[in-house]
Scaffold this active site. Structure first.
Site, short mmCIF file in Angstrom:
data_model
loop_
_atom_site.label_atom_id
_atom_site.label_comp_id
_atom_site.label_asym_id
_atom_site.label_seq_id
_atom_site.Cartn_x
_atom_site.Cartn_y
_atom_site.Cartn_z
N ILE A 149 -24.06 56.15 7.84
CA ILE A 149 -23.41 57.40 8.24
C ILE A 149 -23.21 58.30 7.03
CG2 ILE A 149 -21.43 58.45 9.40
CD1 ILE A 149 -21.03 55.81 10.89
N LEU A 158 -23.36 50.12 -3.54
CA LEU A 158 -24.71 49.65 -3.25
C LEU A 158 -24.72 48.16 -2.89
CD1 LEU A 158 -27.02 51.53 -5.79
CD2 LEU A 158 -26.42 52.14 -3.43
N ASP A 207 -17.18 50.87 -7.37
CA ASP A 207 -16.46 50.16 -6.32
C ASP A 207 -15.11 50.86 -6.11
OD1 ASP A 207 -15.11 48.33 -4.70
OD2 ASP A 207 -15.89 46.58 -5.79
N ALA A 216 -16.83 54.47 2.84
CA ALA A 216 -17.09 53.13 2.30
C ALA A 216 -16.34 52.06 3.08
CB ALA A 216 -16.70 53.09 0.83
N THR A 265 -13.05 53.67 13.23
CA THR A 265 -13.84 53.19 14.36
C THR A 265 -13.01 53.06 15.63
OG1 THR A 265 -15.06 51.22 15.15
CG2 THR A 265 -13.34 50.83 13.56
N ASP A 266 -13.69 53.06 16.77
CA ASP A 266 -13.00 52.84 18.04
C ASP A 266 -12.55 51.39 18.20
OD1 ASP A 266 -15.52 51.70 18.36
OD2 ASP A 266 -16.04 52.81 20.17
N GLU A 267 -13.10 50.47 17.41
CA GLU A 267 -12.80 49.05 17.58
C GLU A 267 -11.35 48.70 17.26
OE1 GLU A 267 -15.71 46.16 16.45
OE2 GLU A 267 -17.27 47.68 16.29
N TYR A 326 -13.23 42.43 11.27
CA TYR A 326 -13.65 43.79 10.93
C TYR A 326 -12.68 44.82 11.48
CZ TYR A 326 -15.90 48.29 11.68
OH TYR A 326 -16.16 49.64 11.75
N LYS A 385 -10.07 47.48 9.55
CA LYS A 385 -10.09 48.94 9.72
C LYS A 385 -8.77 49.45 10.26
CE LYS A 385 -12.91 51.55 9.13
NZ LYS A 385 -13.22 52.39 7.93
N ASN A 418 -19.76 53.87 18.79
CA ASN A 418 -20.96 53.28 18.18
C ASN A 418 -21.98 54.36 17.80
OD1 ASN A 418 -19.76 50.82 19.02
ND2 ASN A 418 -21.79 49.90 19.23
N ASN A 444 -25.07 46.96 27.00
CA ASN A 444 -26.04 46.56 25.99
C ASN A 444 -27.43 46.34 26.59
OD1 ASN A 444 -24.12 46.72 23.99
ND2 ASN A 444 -23.82 44.51 23.80
#
Length: 371
Positions: A14, A48, A72, A95, A147-149, A173, A177, A202, A272
């Protein structure tokens, strides 16, 4: 204070699309209004890791107003030195470790980057911001991309997530977030830092690392390899074309109200199995000579991952109403663009589908192949 945007994670999927779109939009605007040159500079700060790929940005790497700095976000000394030297008017924070499967197998990196990294960045941003002049403090922004998660899982008939939906993360994860979102909110409430948060659905599109569903299915199908679908394939996600997401972020950065959260979605809820079917149908049309046709013969159901959320859906009414942002792509138009992009960029695919990526895929799907 320079007209500079400090982008973290700008070599990722992104982030790199955001940088490419920024310069493309400025070039178009300058041409339209007759301006001699646009003036915003972008500093891309990226560690990276496996998902960071500077080849995504080859078209702008020689641009006089683009610069890459490897580092970092956990390294506060480095961040502090860059902020004071470059004097950005905004930080756009992409990041993050972002793959749920990787967070299940190894959550440590997710806590380090998503929680500790965001905390370090906030602390240094707060120190930098506090030293600015009053006018520069007013115009400074810290935009956190999430994120929506973080909202958890929805039932089949549940209303879509809004900005006030209670948080209920279900994976390492999404929990990491959620923690970063809470830190950002706290720095606004406690210190007055002018933050903005975006929670997106997503994403898919060019330059996405091929561990994610859509590029994985495209590349496997072309090679005649199995198309691994978790569980029964009925899990639902709201799909957002990455260029629409980047346009939304630019809109929020320009016009969003400090302290506010904006949900960004594509209004494209799909199972999916529907996604995989759509990809197979496009490849049947575009690649009739592939090893296995119809490509749907390659669909293979695999053991579901632990804690797999059943459904996500985003209510983007707030950003549509307040900032007049709307997605330009339907799923049908976006997925066709995406499939064509991967078919036309075989060199990029060969670069990323090597080394650590191949090792990860072999390890992960060797243990997950089941049904």
């Amino acid at each position: 204070m320079e007209d500079l945007i400090f982008v973290t994670g700008g070599a990722g999927f992104i982030g790199s699309n955001f940088i490419l779109q920024w310069f493309a939009a400025e070039k178009f605007a300058a041409k339209e209004i007759g301006a001699k040159d646009a003036r915003t500079r972008i500093l891309n700060f990226d560690k990276l890791t496996y998902a960071g790929n500077l080849s995504n940005l080859r078209s702008v790497e020689a641009h006089p107003r683009y610069r890459f700095e490897r580092g970092d976000i956990v390294d506060r000394d480095c961040v502090r030195e860059l902020l004071r030297r470059e004097r950005p008017r905004a930080i756009v924070h992409f990041a993050a470790e972002s793959h749920v499967d990787r967070s299940i197998h190894g959550p440590d990196d997710f806590i380090r980057t998503n929680v500790n990294g965001t905390f370090s960045l906030l602390e240094e941003a707060r120190a930098y911001w506090s030293e600015l002049s009053e006018n520069d403090r007013e115009s400074f922004r810290f935009l956190h991309v999430s994120t929506d998660e973080v909202y958890g899982s929805l039932g089949p008939a549940s209303p879509a997530f809004t900005e006030t939906t209670p948080y209920s993360p279900n994976s390492p994860y999404s929990a990491s977030k959620a923690a970063s979102d809470h830190l950002v909110r706290a720095y606004r409430h406690t210190y007055g830092l002018p933050v903005l948060t975006t929670n997106c659905s997503n994403n898919y599109g060019p330059y996405q690392f091929p561990e994610k569903l859509i590029p994985l299915m495209i590349l496997n199908a072309c090679a005649g390899k199995p198309l691994p679908v978790y569980g029964d394939g009925e899990n639902v996600r709201d799909w957002l074309y990455v260029e629409d997401h980047c346009h939304a972020i630019r809109t929020v950065l320009a016009d969003g109200r400090p302290g506010e959260t904006y949900n960004i979605g594509g209004r494209s809820e799909k199972k999916n199995l529907e996604i995989v079917g759509a990809i197979c149908a496009l490849l049947d049309e575009l690649r009739p000579g592939d090893p296995v046709v119809p490509h749907s013969k390659l669909i293979t159901f695999v053991k579901d991952r632990p804690g797999h959320d059943r459904r996500y859906a985003m209510d983007a009414s707030k950003i549509e109403r307040e900032l007049d942002w709307h997605p330009k792509e339907t799923f049908e138009s976006g997925i066709r663009k995406t499939v064509r992009w991967y078919l036309e960029h075989e060199d990029w695919v060969r670069e990323v589908a090597s080394g650590s990526y191949r090792q990860w895929m072999a390890k992960h799907y060797a243990t997950e192949r089941g049904r």
